[in-house]
Design a protein around this motif. Structure first.
Motif, short mmCIF file in Angstrom:
data_model
loop_
_atom_site.label_atom_id
_atom_site.label_comp_id
_atom_site.label_asym_id
_atom_site.label_seq_id
_atom_site.Cartn_x
_atom_site.Cartn_y
_atom_site.Cartn_z
N GLU A 205 0.84 -1.20 0.00
CA GLU A 205 0.00 0.00 0.00
C GLU A 205 0.88 1.25 0.00
O GLU A 205 1.95 1.27 0.59
N ALA A 206 0.39 2.31 -0.66
CA ALA A 206 1.10 3.60 -0.65
C ALA A 206 0.14 4.67 -0.18
O ALA A 206 -1.06 4.61 -0.47
N LEU A 207 0.70 5.66 0.55
CA LEU A 207 -0.13 6.75 1.05
C LEU A 207 0.10 7.99 0.20
O LEU A 207 1.23 8.43 0.04
N CYS A 208 -0.99 8.52 -0.35
CA CYS A 208 -0.89 9.75 -1.14
C CYS A 208 -1.44 10.90 -0.28
O CYS A 208 -2.60 10.87 0.10
N PRO A 209 -0.59 11.91 0.04
CA PRO A 209 -1.06 12.98 0.94
C PRO A 209 -1.86 14.07 0.22
O PRO A 209 -2.26 15.05 0.83
N ASP A 212 -8.32 13.04 -1.63
CA ASP A 212 -8.84 12.01 -0.73
C ASP A 212 -9.62 10.92 -1.45
O ASP A 212 -10.24 10.09 -0.84
N SER A 213 -9.61 10.95 -2.75
CA SER A 213 -10.16 9.81 -3.49
C SER A 213 -9.61 9.89 -4.91
O SER A 213 -9.09 10.93 -5.32
N LEU A 280 -4.07 -0.17 -4.44
CA LEU A 280 -3.13 -0.14 -3.31
C LEU A 280 -2.77 1.30 -2.90
O LEU A 280 -2.15 1.52 -1.86
N VAL A 281 -3.15 2.28 -3.73
CA VAL A 281 -2.88 3.69 -3.37
C VAL A 281 -4.01 4.18 -2.49
O VAL A 281 -5.18 4.16 -2.88
N LYS A 282 -3.67 4.59 -1.25
CA LYS A 282 -4.64 5.14 -0.30
C LYS A 282 -4.37 6.63 -0.15
O LYS A 282 -3.26 7.10 -0.40
N PHE A 283 -5.40 7.35 0.30
CA PHE A 283 -5.27 8.81 0.38
C PHE A 283 -5.46 9.28 1.82
O PHE A 283 -6.38 8.87 2.50
N LYS A 284 -4.52 10.13 2.28
CA LYS A 284 -4.66 10.74 3.62
C LYS A 284 -4.04 12.13 3.51
O LYS A 284 -2.82 12.26 3.29
#
Ligand SMILES: NC(=O)c1ccc[n+]([C@@H]2O[C@H](COP(=O)([O-])OP(=O)(O)OC[C@H]3O[C@@H](n4cnc5c(N)ncnc54)[C@H](O)[C@@H]3O)[C@@H](O)[C@H]2O)c1
Length: 333
Positions: A205-209, A212-213, A280-284
């Motif tokens: 998983e990767a976090l994209c700052p 949010d979608s 796998l790309v999640k947003f926060k």
């Protein structure tokens, strides 16, 4: 003729790639490498190299770089540094390494009284901020909005001044953001620009700052990018450019790049690796990160660097994602 090259930050990502590229440069078949870093650097296989573990915030350790068995270098690549988020979060450390230690290195070089020494300093588009024209040109004024850009700009001014005084042959290369960075996430503010490709291609998983979608309009945030392959070619070219080809009043060159939005990256990932990998790309959202990255310019005029012989990536994100996918498969990412 032997070409002696000192690289500081040689244990870092680009430093390691540069050492290998210089070792393989057909224009300088006999290269002696002096590789220095606070972390023990590695020598490219088959190269002639001395490896120095040194904290370059200590002037005595900087001076020692010039007394190895390889003697005085013809070219210095000044790559060591504290990356963007690192210097934003720790102002004192950023100033000590990104400014004070660069000045020490310049002073040690000046003391050699050999003005032909090429001093190649890696700067960044983080020197820009504030209101910017749609396309940055060599006459756009740099007004950084972060400690990293401030540190780079301060050191740039010194490299230019030492050059104007005839103490060194300075060359300042402002890098685009380089994608895809291998390994573990770095503490650069721009780290997610690589992370959203790298981690999913490794099944993580990767976090994209930013945004949010996947549908978010904020994904249209554009960045100015280059591949590692092209960047390292340009590092080597930087030492071959004849001094008289640079603009008279500055040695700053913004290396060529291309514009891609976060969405462009995600679409390239979708095309190359498919929808399951994209998931796998999640947003926060991270407001500090967003503020800094949004202040960087998204487009530059490549005319000047191309006129000096520097090269640019063709084809946008897709070939870069494909190359990284191959690197993952080969176990070198
Ligand atoms: N990677 C990019 O996208 C990018 C973009 C713009 C500019 N740059 C610049 O290019 C250069 C190389 O970038 P990178 O991605 O290889 O960075 P990196 O973080 O991988 O390497 C930097 C190296 O500097 C070393 N270092 C830090 N403090 C030191 C000290 N006190 N003494 C000796 N060495 C020390 C670190 O150990 C590290 O190996 C840096 O100056 C960076 O600011 C990189």
């Amino acid at each position: 003729m032997v070409n002696t090259v000192l690289i500081t930050g040689a244990a870092g990502w680009l430093g390691g790639l540069l050492a290998t590229a210089l070792h393989n440069d057909p224009l300088t078949p006999d290269v002696h490498l002096i590789l220095a870093d606070i972390v023990e650097p590695k020598a490219p296989a088959g190269s002639k190299a001395v490896l120095i573990k040194a904290d370059l915030s200590d002037k005595a350790q900087v001076d020692a770089l010039f007394t190895t068995k390889f003697g005085v270098p013809d070219t210095i690549y000044c790559l060591h540094g504290i990356m963007s988020r690192g210097s934003e979060d720790n102002f004192e450390l950023g100033v000590k390494i990104n400014i004070d230690s660069v000045r020490s290195l310049l002073e040690s070089t000046r003391a050699l009284a050999k003005p032909s020494i090429k001093f190649i300093f890696t700067s960044s588009l983080a020197v820009y901020g504030g209101p910017l024209p749609p396309v940055v040109t060599p006459s756009t004024i740099a007004t950084p909005e972060g400690a990293y850009g401030m540190g780079k700009l301060t050191s740039e001014l010194m490299v230019n001044e030492y050059t104007r005084r005839g103490w060194i042959d300075g060359r300042i290369i402002r890098l685009p953001t380089i994608v895809v960075r291998p390994g573990v996430p770095s503490n650069a503010t721009s780290a997610f620009i690589s992370g959203i490709i790298r981690e999913p291609l490794k099944g993580l998983e990767a976090l994209c700052p930013i945004g949010d979608s996947y549908e978010s309009p904020e994904l249209s945030l554009p960045s100015w990018l280059a591949s590692p392959e092209t960047t390292i070619k340009n590092f080597v070219i930087a030492k071959h450019v004849p001094a008289e080809k640079f603009l008279k009043h500055t040695r700053v060159v913004c290396l060529p790049g291309f514009t891609a939005t976060v969405r462009d990256e995600l679409e390239a990932l979708l095309k190359v690796a498919g929808p399951e990998v994209l998931k796998l790309v999640k947003f926060k959202d991270d407001p500090i990160n967003r503020r800094i990255v949004s202040s960087w310019p998204p487009a530059f005029d490549n005319t000047y660097p191309l006129s000096l012989g520097f090269v640019v990536d063709e084809g946008g994100m897709e070939p870069i994602v494909r190359q990284f996918q191959k690197d993952v498969a080969a176990g070198i990412a």
